[in-house]
Design an enzyme around this catalytic site. Structure first.
Site, PDB file in Angstrom:
ATOM      1  N   THR A   1     195.389  13.608 -21.579  1.00 54.84           N
ATOM      2  CA  THR A   1     195.069  14.237 -23.159  1.00 54.84           C
ATOM      3  C   THR A   1     194.514  13.538 -23.954  1.00 54.84           C
ATOM      4  O   THR A   1     193.925  12.349 -24.041  1.00 54.84           O
ATOM      5  CB  THR A   1     197.043  14.166 -23.457  1.00 54.84           C
ATOM      6  N   ASP A   2     194.121  13.956 -25.714  1.00 54.57           N
ATOM      7  CA  ASP A   2     193.668  13.856 -26.213  1.00 54.57           C
ATOM      8  C   ASP A   2     194.223  12.706 -26.456  1.00 54.57           C
ATOM      9  O   ASP A   2     194.075  11.647 -27.752  1.00 54.57           O
ATOM     10  CB  ASP A   2     192.939  15.369 -27.246  1.00 54.57           C
ATOM     11  N   GLU A   3     195.492  12.219 -26.761  1.00 57.42           N
ATOM     12  CA  GLU A   3     196.417  11.387 -27.223  1.00 57.42           C
ATOM     13  C   GLU A   3     196.092  10.158 -26.916  1.00 57.42           C
ATOM     14  O   GLU A   3     196.128   9.313 -27.289  1.00 57.42           O
ATOM     15  CB  GLU A   3     197.611  11.584 -27.000  1.00 57.42           C
TER      16      GLU A   3
ATOM     17  N   TYR B   1     204.647   7.737 -24.157  1.00 60.84           N
ATOM     18  CA  TYR B   1     204.003   8.656 -23.200  1.00 60.84           C
ATOM     19  C   TYR B   1     202.302   8.625 -23.188  1.00 60.84           C
ATOM     20  O   TYR B   1     202.157   8.154 -21.644  1.00 60.84           O
ATOM     21  CB  TYR B   1     203.897  10.197 -23.589  1.00 60.84           C
TER      22      TYR B   1
ATOM     23  N   LYS C   1     199.616   7.698 -20.072  1.00 63.31           N
ATOM     24  CA  LYS C   1     198.118   9.217 -20.179  1.00 63.31           C
ATOM     25  C   LYS C   1     197.527   8.696 -19.586  1.00 63.31           C
ATOM     26  O   LYS C   1     196.400   8.557 -18.677  1.00 63.31           O
ATOM     27  CB  LYS C   1     198.638  10.124 -21.043  1.00 63.31           C
TER      28      LYS C   1
ATOM     29  N   LYS D   1     208.758  20.835 -28.030  1.00 58.64           N
ATOM     30  CA  LYS D   1     207.869  21.714 -28.753  1.00 58.64           C
ATOM     31  C   LYS D   1     207.503  21.382 -29.229  1.00 58.64           C
ATOM     32  O   LYS D   1     208.005  23.005 -29.901  1.00 58.64           O
ATOM     33  CB  LYS D   1     206.488  21.584 -27.769  1.00 58.64           C
TER      34      LYS D   1
ATOM     35  N   LEU E   1     211.188  19.789 -39.611  1.00 60.53           N
ATOM     36  CA  LEU E   1     210.028  18.717 -39.692  1.00 60.53           C
ATOM     37  C   LEU E   1     209.762  17.262 -39.664  1.00 60.53           C
ATOM     38  O   LEU E   1     210.551  16.650 -40.675  1.00 60.53           O
ATOM     39  CB  LEU E   1     208.952  19.761 -41.304  1.00 60.53           C
TER      40      LEU E   1
ATOM     41  N   ASN F   1     201.593  20.035 -39.406  1.00 64.88           N
ATOM     42  CA  ASN F   1     202.483  20.476 -39.156  1.00 64.88           C
ATOM     43  C   ASN F   1     203.055  21.088 -40.672  1.00 64.88           C
ATOM     44  O   ASN F   1     203.722  22.491 -40.333  1.00 64.88           O
ATOM     45  CB  ASN F   1     203.035  19.952 -39.396  1.00 64.88           C
TER      46      ASN F   1
HETATM   47  P1  NAD Z   1     205.339  20.653 -19.145  1.00 64.88           P
HETATM   48  O1  NAD Z   1     206.792  18.985 -19.238  1.00 64.88           O
HETATM   49  O2  NAD Z   1     205.686  22.467 -19.079  1.00 64.88           O
HETATM   50  O3  NAD Z   1     205.828  20.229 -17.299  1.00 64.88           O
HETATM   51  C1  NAD Z   1     206.156  19.765 -15.840  1.00 64.88           C
HETATM   52  C2  NAD Z   1     205.706  19.637 -14.810  1.00 64.88           C
HETATM   53  O4  NAD Z   1     206.126  18.485 -14.120  1.00 64.88           O
HETATM   54  C3  NAD Z   1     207.137  20.022 -14.666  1.00 64.88           C
HETATM   55  O5  NAD Z   1     207.399  21.346 -14.169  1.00 64.88           O
HETATM   56  C4  NAD Z   1     207.805  19.017 -13.919  1.00 64.88           C
HETATM   57  O6  NAD Z   1     208.956  19.667 -13.458  1.00 64.88           O
HETATM   58  C5  NAD Z   1     206.931  18.627 -12.784  1.00 64.88           C
HETATM   59  N1  NAD Z   1     207.153  17.052 -12.755  1.00 64.88           N
HETATM   60  C6  NAD Z   1     207.486  16.289 -13.812  1.00 64.88           C
HETATM   61  N2  NAD Z   1     207.582  14.850 -13.180  1.00 64.88           N
HETATM   62  C7  NAD Z   1     207.457  15.223 -11.891  1.00 64.88           C
HETATM   63  C8  NAD Z   1     207.987  14.421 -10.330  1.00 64.88           C
HETATM   64  N3  NAD Z   1     207.614  13.241 -10.814  1.00 64.88           N
HETATM   65  N4  NAD Z   1     207.493  15.102  -9.644  1.00 64.88           N
HETATM   66  C9  NAD Z   1     207.256  16.383  -9.536  1.00 64.88           C
HETATM   67  N5  NAD Z   1     206.775  16.639 -10.849  1.00 64.88           N
HETATM   68  C10 NAD Z   1     206.723  16.243 -11.493  1.00 64.88           C
HETATM   69  O7  NAD Z   1     204.200  19.691 -18.815  1.00 64.88           O
HETATM   70  P2  NAD Z   1     202.698  20.748 -19.416  1.00 64.88           P
HETATM   71  O8  NAD Z   1     203.185  20.794 -20.910  1.00 64.88           O
HETATM   72  O9  NAD Z   1     202.434  21.849 -18.840  1.00 64.88           O
HETATM   73  O10 NAD Z   1     201.707  19.399 -19.055  1.00 64.88           O
HETATM   74  C11 NAD Z   1     200.913  19.401 -18.404  1.00 64.88           C
HETATM   75  C12 NAD Z   1     200.166  18.020 -18.220  1.00 64.88           C
HETATM   76  O11 NAD Z   1     199.324  18.311 -19.608  1.00 64.88           O
HETATM   77  C13 NAD Z   1     200.565  16.748 -18.679  1.00 64.88           C
HETATM   78  O12 NAD Z   1     199.884  16.315 -17.712  1.00 64.88           O
HETATM   79  C14 NAD Z   1     200.969  16.615 -20.100  1.00 64.88           C
HETATM   80  O13 NAD Z   1     200.209  14.947 -20.182  1.00 64.88           O
HETATM   81  C15 NAD Z   1     199.011  17.780 -20.136  1.00 64.88           C
HETATM   82  N6  NAD Z   1     199.207  17.849 -21.652  1.00 64.88           N
HETATM   83  C16 NAD Z   1     200.156  19.085 -22.420  1.00 64.88           C
HETATM   84  C17 NAD Z   1     199.141  19.198 -23.989  1.00 64.88           C
HETATM   85  C18 NAD Z   1     200.344  19.853 -24.730  1.00 64.88           C
HETATM   86  O14 NAD Z   1     199.752  20.493 -25.336  1.00 64.88           O
HETATM   87  N7  NAD Z   1     201.622  20.129 -23.491  1.00 64.88           N
HETATM   88  C19 NAD Z   1     198.607  18.589 -24.135  1.00 64.88           C
HETATM   89  C20 NAD Z   1     197.781  18.047 -23.888  1.00 64.88           C
HETATM   90  C21 NAD Z   1     197.983  17.791 -21.917  1.00 64.88           C
HETATM   91  O1  TDX Z   2     211.380  18.763 -33.922  1.00 63.76           O
HETATM   92  C1  TDX Z   2     209.503  18.729 -34.194  1.00 63.76           C
HETATM   93  N1  TDX Z   2     209.579  18.384 -35.577  1.00 63.76           N
HETATM   94  C2  TDX Z   2     208.278  17.558 -35.998  1.00 63.76           C
HETATM   95  O2  TDX Z   2     208.239  17.880 -36.805  1.00 63.76           O
HETATM   96  C3  TDX Z   2     209.424  18.012 -33.484  1.00 63.76           C
HETATM   97  C4  TDX Z   2     209.055  18.135 -31.812  1.00 63.76           C
HETATM   98  C5  TDX Z   2     207.701  17.618 -33.158  1.00 63.76           C
HETATM   99  N2  TDX Z   2     206.933  17.672 -34.664  1.00 63.76           N
HETATM  100  C6  TDX Z   2     205.744  17.455 -35.205  1.00 63.76           C
HETATM  101  C7  TDX Z   2     205.586  15.698 -34.237  1.00 63.76           C
HETATM  102  C8  TDX Z   2     203.581  16.387 -34.144  1.00 63.76           C
HETATM  103  O3  TDX Z   2     203.086  15.833 -35.532  1.00 63.76           O
HETATM  104  O4  TDX Z   2     205.039  18.310 -34.597  1.00 63.76           O
HETATM  105  C9  TDX Z   2     203.332  17.109 -33.872  1.00 63.76           C
HETATM  106  C10 TDX Z   2     203.585  18.541 -32.763  1.00 63.76           C
HETATM  107  O5  TDX Z   2     204.566  17.733 -31.417  1.00 63.76           O
HETATM  108  P1  TDX Z   2     205.245  17.703 -29.948  1.00 63.76           P
HETATM  109  O6  TDX Z   2     204.901  19.602 -30.160  1.00 63.76           O
HETATM  110  O7  TDX Z   2     206.286  16.980 -29.787  1.00 63.76           O
HETATM  111  O8  TDX Z   2     203.334  17.404 -29.554  1.00 63.76           O
HETATM  112  P2  TDX Z   2     202.685  16.200 -29.654  1.00 63.76           P
HETATM  113  O9  TDX Z   2     203.655  15.098 -29.643  1.00 63.76           O
HETATM  114  O10 TDX Z   2     201.884  15.888 -30.350  1.00 63.76           O
HETATM  115  O11 TDX Z   2     202.406  16.513 -28.310  1.00 63.76           O
HETATM  116  C11 TDX Z   2     201.917  17.655 -27.355  1.00 63.76           C
HETATM  117  O12 TDX Z   2     200.192  17.760 -27.409  1.00 63.76           O
HETATM  118  C12 TDX Z   2     199.910  16.663 -26.622  1.00 63.76           C
HETATM  119  C13 TDX Z   2     202.227  17.385 -25.834  1.00 63.76           C
HETATM  120  O13 TDX Z   2     203.704  17.069 -26.227  1.00 63.76           O
HETATM  121  C14 TDX Z   2     201.455  16.272 -24.708  1.00 63.76           C
HETATM  122  O14 TDX Z   2     202.634  16.505 -23.466  1.00 63.76           O
HETATM  123  C15 TDX Z   2     200.503  16.155 -25.200  1.00 63.76           C
HETATM  124  O15 TDX Z   2     199.381  15.171 -24.423  1.00 63.76           O
END
Ligand code: NAD
Ligand code: TDX
Length: 323
Positions: free
Chosen positions: A120-122, A144, A148, A183, A200, A243
């Site tokens: 992730t970019d984080e 988190y 990662k 999210k 927010l 946001n």
């Molecule tokens: P998500 O939370 O929607 O899905 C995660 C999945 O992993 C779920 O199906 C869960 O059941 C499974 N899982 C969790 N723990 C497990 C374990 N111990 N064994 C097997 N399965 C397990 O996540 P997502 O948003 O689809 O993210 C997928 C990947 O991308 C992650 O690695 C996350 O860090 C990365 N990522 C996500 C975002 C984003 O914006 N969502 C951005 C950057 C990177």
């Molecule tokens: O209720 C909320 N209110 C709010 O203002 C939530 C849930 C979030 N936020 C803000 C926090 C962040 O600045 O919105 C922005 C986005 O928040 P999230 O959706 O929780 O995402 P973020 O923390 O940016 O992380 C996401 O992107 C990188 C994914 O959850 C990660 O898995 C990924 O690695």
């Protein structure tokens, strides 16, 4: 070719598997624990090229068996929500760090052709100005992102030390259908569709770069098919918004006013801005995000409007404290 995909009952992994199946994919095995974030509703379980196995990536015996039957692996499984990692980091370290290491050990034992680790970019931490290139120092801020970053570095160490073909992707914030309603985009949209308010954080001035999930999946596939061993590829979306700006767009899309917005206490350790330089993926792999954000967001809101049956049970589970 047999492809093992972890975490594909979740948001991004399920979209990736769908994309491969639609393209006449190889044989795919999905390994997913089905935590609160995973649901079988995300997968086409009756597809002949798909096998689903419920299990934990930390289960070394099961992982060994599945990796033995695979040629390549794409690793999405993770605990993915920053707010949950602030409440408790145990599962983040266990799944994201130990789970990834368990997969890497099996990959090494069985001489897997390639291992794509989805990071992730984080991991770069907050970026005040400009954009982070792949060589930037990792400065993760939350439990988190620290988990990662740890798994990202351990994956790369298996390349450096053992010569395993590991490729790492670091992408920005994904949006699109099937994203768990915790999210920010699906949370705000589903709250608004339910007639509720949206929380927010702080002043709403934190900036995120939005990437359509399908663009991300294409990026991951480019890395799997054309990427190089031991390399990291940033995958960006190209739409940076505060946001507050995002909230304005979501209110408009749902026909709601600013009186539905509650400014609440800020997230602890809240990173101000993420931004990745994705020119390496562009120049080496031909990656380019294809989705226009305005259209992508409108389609996403429409999907949540039309698919209550998908998100209502998930949201109720969270509200009842079962997720
Ligand atoms: P998500 O939370 O929607 O899905 C995660 C999945 O992993 C779920 O199906 C869960 O059941 C499974 N899982 C969790 N723990 C497990 C374990 N111990 N064994 C097997 N399965 C397990 O996540 P997502 O948003 O689809 O993210 C997928 C990947 O991308 C992650 O690695 C996350 O860090 C990365 N990522 C996500 C975002 C984003 O914006 N969502 C951005 C950057 C990177
Ligand atoms: O209720 C909320 N209110 C709010 O203002 C939530 C849930 C979030 N936020 C803000 C926090 C962040 O600045 O919105 C922005 C986005 O928040 P999230 O959706 O929780 O995402 P973020 O923390 O940016 O992380 C996401 O992107 C990188 C994914 O959850 C990660 O898995 C990924 O690695």
């Amino acid at each position: 070719m047999n492809l093992l995909v972890t975490g594909a009952a979740g948001f991004i992994g399920s979209r990736y598997v769908r994309m491969l199946l639609a393209a006449g994919a190889p044989q795919i095995t999905v390994l997913d624990k089905l935590t609160y974030a995973g649901t079988l509703d995300n997968l086409e379980l009756d597809h002949p090229a798909l096998e689903f196995v419920q299990g934990d990536i930390r289960d070394a015996e099961l992982v060994d068996k599945l990796v033995a039957g695979a040629d390549q692996l794409v690793h999405f499984a993770a605990e993915s929500h920053v707010d949950r990692s602030i409440l408790g980091a145990d599962d983040f370290v266990l799944t994201n760090v130990v789970g990834t290491q368990t997969l890497l050990d099996a990959a090494l034992r069985h001489g897997l052709e390639s291992f794509v680790h989805v990071s992730t970019d984080e991991v770069y931490g907050s970026i005040a100005e400009g954009s982070a290139g792949e060589e930037r120092l990792l400065r993760p801020s939350s439990p988190y992102s620290a988990s990662k970053a740890s798994s990202d570095l351990i994956a790369l160490s298996y390349h450096h030390t053992h010569g395993l073909d590991v490729r790492v992707t670091r992408c920005s914030n994904n949006y699109g259908p099937h994203q768990f309603p915790e999210k920010v985009i699906p949370l705000f949209v589903t709250n608004l569709l339910d007639g509720g308010n949206v929380p927010l954080y702080g002043e709403g001035l934190n900036v995120r770069d939005w990437l359509h999930v399908d663009d991300h999946c294409r990026g991951v596939e480019l890395v799997r098919t054309r990427g190089r061993a031991g390399e990291v590829y940033n995958i960006g979306g190209g739409t940076e918004l505060t946001n507050k700006e995002l909230t304005g767009l979501l209110l408009d899309a749902c026909g709601a006013d600013w009186d539905r917005v509650r400014q609440v206490e800020d997230r602890k350790g809240h990173d101000l801005r993420y931004s990745v330089d994705w020119s390496k993926a562009r120049d080496e792999l031909g990656y380019r995000p294809a989705h226009d954000f305005t259209t992508g967001l409108a389609e996403t809101v429409a999907w949540y409007r039309e698919n209550r049956a998908w998100w209502e049970p998930l949201k109720r589970r969270v509200e009842r404290g079962h997720a």
